[in-house]
Design a protein around this motif. Structure first.
Motif, PDB file in Angstrom:
ATOM      1  N   THR A  40       0.850  -1.195   0.000  1.00  0.00           N
ATOM      2  CA  THR A  40       0.000   0.000   0.000  1.00  0.00           C
ATOM      3  C   THR A  40       0.887   1.246   0.000  1.00  0.00           C
ATOM      4  O   THR A  40       1.787   1.366   0.835  1.00  0.00           O
ATOM      5  CB  THR A  40      -0.926   0.006   1.238  1.00  0.00           C
ATOM      6  OG1 THR A  40      -1.689  -1.203   1.249  1.00  0.00           O
ATOM      7  CG2 THR A  40      -1.873   1.206   1.206  1.00  0.00           C
ATOM      8  N   ASN A  88     -15.024  -0.605   8.074  1.00  0.00           N
ATOM      9  CA  ASN A  88     -15.659  -0.913   6.785  1.00  0.00           C
ATOM     10  C   ASN A  88     -15.330   0.132   5.732  1.00  0.00           C
ATOM     11  O   ASN A  88     -15.054  -0.214   4.576  1.00  0.00           O
ATOM     12  CB  ASN A  88     -17.180  -1.047   6.953  1.00  0.00           C
ATOM     13  CG  ASN A  88     -17.549  -2.319   7.696  1.00  0.00           C
ATOM     14  OD1 ASN A  88     -16.792  -3.296   7.692  1.00  0.00           O
ATOM     15  ND2 ASN A  88     -18.700  -2.319   8.343  1.00  0.00           N
ATOM     16  N   GLN A  89     -15.342   1.399   6.116  1.00  0.00           N
ATOM     17  CA  GLN A  89     -15.018   2.476   5.162  1.00  0.00           C
ATOM     18  C   GLN A  89     -13.591   2.324   4.639  1.00  0.00           C
ATOM     19  O   GLN A  89     -13.352   2.428   3.428  1.00  0.00           O
ATOM     20  CB  GLN A  89     -15.158   3.847   5.842  1.00  0.00           C
ATOM     21  CG  GLN A  89     -16.600   4.276   6.059  1.00  0.00           C
ATOM     22  CD  GLN A  89     -16.695   5.555   6.891  1.00  0.00           C
ATOM     23  OE1 GLN A  89     -15.857   5.812   7.764  1.00  0.00           O
ATOM     24  NE2 GLN A  89     -17.701   6.355   6.627  1.00  0.00           N
ATOM     25  N   ASP A  92     -13.269  -0.917   2.417  1.00  0.00           N
ATOM     26  CA  ASP A  92     -13.932  -0.704   1.113  1.00  0.00           C
ATOM     27  C   ASP A  92     -13.070   0.177   0.212  1.00  0.00           C
ATOM     28  O   ASP A  92     -12.862  -0.139  -0.964  1.00  0.00           O
ATOM     29  CB  ASP A  92     -15.286   0.010   1.294  1.00  0.00           C
ATOM     30  CG  ASP A  92     -16.376  -0.935   1.735  1.00  0.00           C
ATOM     31  OD1 ASP A  92     -16.093  -2.143   1.872  1.00  0.00           O
ATOM     32  OD2 ASP A  92     -17.504  -0.443   1.954  1.00  0.00           O
ATOM     33  N   PHE A  93     -12.597   1.274   0.792  1.00  0.00           N
ATOM     34  CA  PHE A  93     -11.797   2.240   0.027  1.00  0.00           C
ATOM     35  C   PHE A  93     -10.521   1.571  -0.496  1.00  0.00           C
ATOM     36  O   PHE A  93     -10.162   1.717  -1.676  1.00  0.00           O
ATOM     37  CB  PHE A  93     -11.481   3.438   0.925  1.00  0.00           C
ATOM     38  CG  PHE A  93     -10.834   4.605   0.233  1.00  0.00           C
ATOM     39  CD1 PHE A  93     -11.353   5.148  -0.932  1.00  0.00           C
ATOM     40  CD2 PHE A  93      -9.689   5.188   0.780  1.00  0.00           C
ATOM     41  CE1 PHE A  93     -10.752   6.243  -1.556  1.00  0.00           C
ATOM     42  CE2 PHE A  93      -9.082   6.285   0.167  1.00  0.00           C
ATOM     43  CZ  PHE A  93      -9.614   6.805  -1.003  1.00  0.00           C
ATOM     44  N   ARG A  95      -9.932  -1.668  -0.913  1.00  0.00           N
ATOM     45  CA  ARG A  95     -10.284  -2.730  -1.868  1.00  0.00           C
ATOM     46  C   ARG A  95     -10.575  -2.144  -3.247  1.00  0.00           C
ATOM     47  O   ARG A  95     -10.095  -2.650  -4.263  1.00  0.00           O
ATOM     48  CB  ARG A  95     -11.505  -3.502  -1.341  1.00  0.00           C
ATOM     49  CG  ARG A  95     -11.666  -4.884  -1.939  1.00  0.00           C
ATOM     50  CD  ARG A  95     -12.844  -5.643  -1.312  1.00  0.00           C
ATOM     51  NE  ARG A  95     -12.725  -5.816   0.130  1.00  0.00           N
ATOM     52  CZ  ARG A  95     -13.586  -5.329   1.027  1.00  0.00           C
ATOM     53  NH1 ARG A  95     -14.651  -4.642   0.648  1.00  0.00           N
ATOM     54  NH2 ARG A  95     -13.395  -5.536   2.317  1.00  0.00           N
ATOM     55  N   ARG A  96     -11.328  -1.053  -3.271  1.00  0.00           N
ATOM     56  CA  ARG A  96     -11.655  -0.381  -4.541  1.00  0.00           C
ATOM     57  C   ARG A  96     -10.407   0.059  -5.286  1.00  0.00           C
ATOM     58  O   ARG A  96     -10.381   0.070  -6.512  1.00  0.00           O
ATOM     59  CB  ARG A  96     -12.495   0.869  -4.283  1.00  0.00           C
ATOM     60  CG  ARG A  96     -13.954   0.602  -4.019  1.00  0.00           C
ATOM     61  CD  ARG A  96     -14.654   1.965  -3.813  1.00  0.00           C
ATOM     62  NE  ARG A  96     -15.793   1.870  -2.915  1.00  0.00           N
ATOM     63  CZ  ARG A  96     -16.989   1.447  -3.319  1.00  0.00           C
ATOM     64  NH1 ARG A  96     -17.190   1.102  -4.558  1.00  0.00           N
ATOM     65  NH2 ARG A  96     -17.972   1.377  -2.442  1.00  0.00           N
ATOM     66  N   GLN A  97      -9.389   0.458  -4.528  1.00  0.00           N
ATOM     67  CA  GLN A  97      -8.127   0.922  -5.149  1.00  0.00           C
ATOM     68  C   GLN A  97      -7.136  -0.246  -5.283  1.00  0.00           C
ATOM     69  O   GLN A  97      -5.972  -0.026  -5.618  1.00  0.00           O
ATOM     70  CB  GLN A  97      -7.476   2.018  -4.291  1.00  0.00           C
ATOM     71  CG  GLN A  97      -8.399   3.136  -3.851  1.00  0.00           C
ATOM     72  CD  GLN A  97      -8.739   4.103  -4.963  1.00  0.00           C
ATOM     73  OE1 GLN A  97      -7.878   4.430  -5.772  1.00  0.00           O
ATOM     74  NE2 GLN A  97      -9.983   4.555  -5.017  1.00  0.00           N
ATOM     75  N   GLN A  98      -7.584  -1.434  -4.936  1.00  0.00           N
ATOM     76  CA  GLN A  98      -6.782  -2.655  -5.031  1.00  0.00           C
ATOM     77  C   GLN A  98      -5.490  -2.576  -4.209  1.00  0.00           C
ATOM     78  O   GLN A  98      -4.443  -3.075  -4.622  1.00  0.00           O
ATOM     79  CB  GLN A  98      -6.475  -2.960  -6.507  1.00  0.00           C
ATOM     80  CG  GLN A  98      -7.763  -3.061  -7.310  1.00  0.00           C
ATOM     81  CD  GLN A  98      -7.563  -3.668  -8.694  1.00  0.00           C
ATOM     82  OE1 GLN A  98      -6.477  -4.091  -9.056  1.00  0.00           O
ATOM     83  NE2 GLN A  98      -8.636  -3.757  -9.449  1.00  0.00           N
ATOM     84  N   HIS A  99      -5.607  -1.977  -3.013  1.00  0.00           N
ATOM     85  CA  HIS A  99      -4.488  -1.988  -2.071  1.00  0.00           C
ATOM     86  C   HIS A  99      -4.801  -3.007  -0.979  1.00  0.00           C
ATOM     87  O   HIS A  99      -5.963  -3.148  -0.574  1.00  0.00           O
ATOM     88  CB  HIS A  99      -4.296  -0.607  -1.437  1.00  0.00           C
ATOM     89  CG  HIS A  99      -3.908   0.452  -2.427  1.00  0.00           C
ATOM     90  ND1 HIS A  99      -2.896   0.268  -3.351  1.00  0.00           N
ATOM     91  CD2 HIS A  99      -4.393   1.704  -2.636  1.00  0.00           C
ATOM     92  CE1 HIS A  99      -2.768   1.354  -4.082  1.00  0.00           C
ATOM     93  NE2 HIS A  99      -3.672   2.241  -3.680  1.00  0.00           N
TER      94      HIS A  99
END
Ligand code: TYC
Length: 108
Positions: A40, A88-89, A92-93, A95-99
């Motif tokens: 990351t 969760n925030q 989610d954030f 995961r969306r950026q694939q980190h």
């Protein structure tokens, strides 16, 4: 003087005395932690701390570096529902950026 049986009792109440402790109960608190990983980007972690934990840039950078060096750091302490929302925030954030960034919570 009255002859009634209530003369040693304030109000004639025959119920048993019950101790009632004034309830000022605080909710249990949970530490929210960020974990280190090798992938990351540092600036992404700083952004997470700024966005979801309202931490200023300088302190966010310090906390990120603490995680980087020590493996993890507590980034905040919250009631259960707030802590869960933050975890969760962040997850989610990331995961969306694939980190692979991991955020966890633990009872204080
Ligand atoms: N170790 C990561 C790097 O070198 C940076 C990092 C810091 C990752 C904190 C996750 O929670 C973290 N790019």
């Amino acid at each position: 003087m009255s002859d009634d049986d209530d003369r040693h009792n304030d109000d004639g109440d025959t119920s048993l005395a019950t101790k009632t402790k004034p309830k000022t109960k605080r909710p249990p608190l949970y530490k929210v932690m960020l974990l280190n990983d090798d992938y990351t980007p540092m600036e992404f972690v700083v952004l997470v701390l700024e966005r979801f934990f309202s931490i200023g840039h300088a302190q966010a950078t310090e906390i990120m570096l603490t995680v980087h060096k020590k493996g993890l750091a507590v980034v905040g302490v919250f009631p259960h529902e707030v802590a869960e929302t933050k975890v969760n925030q962040v997850m989610d954030f990331a995961r969306r950026q694939q980190h692979p960034l991991q955020c966890t919570m633990e009872k204080e």
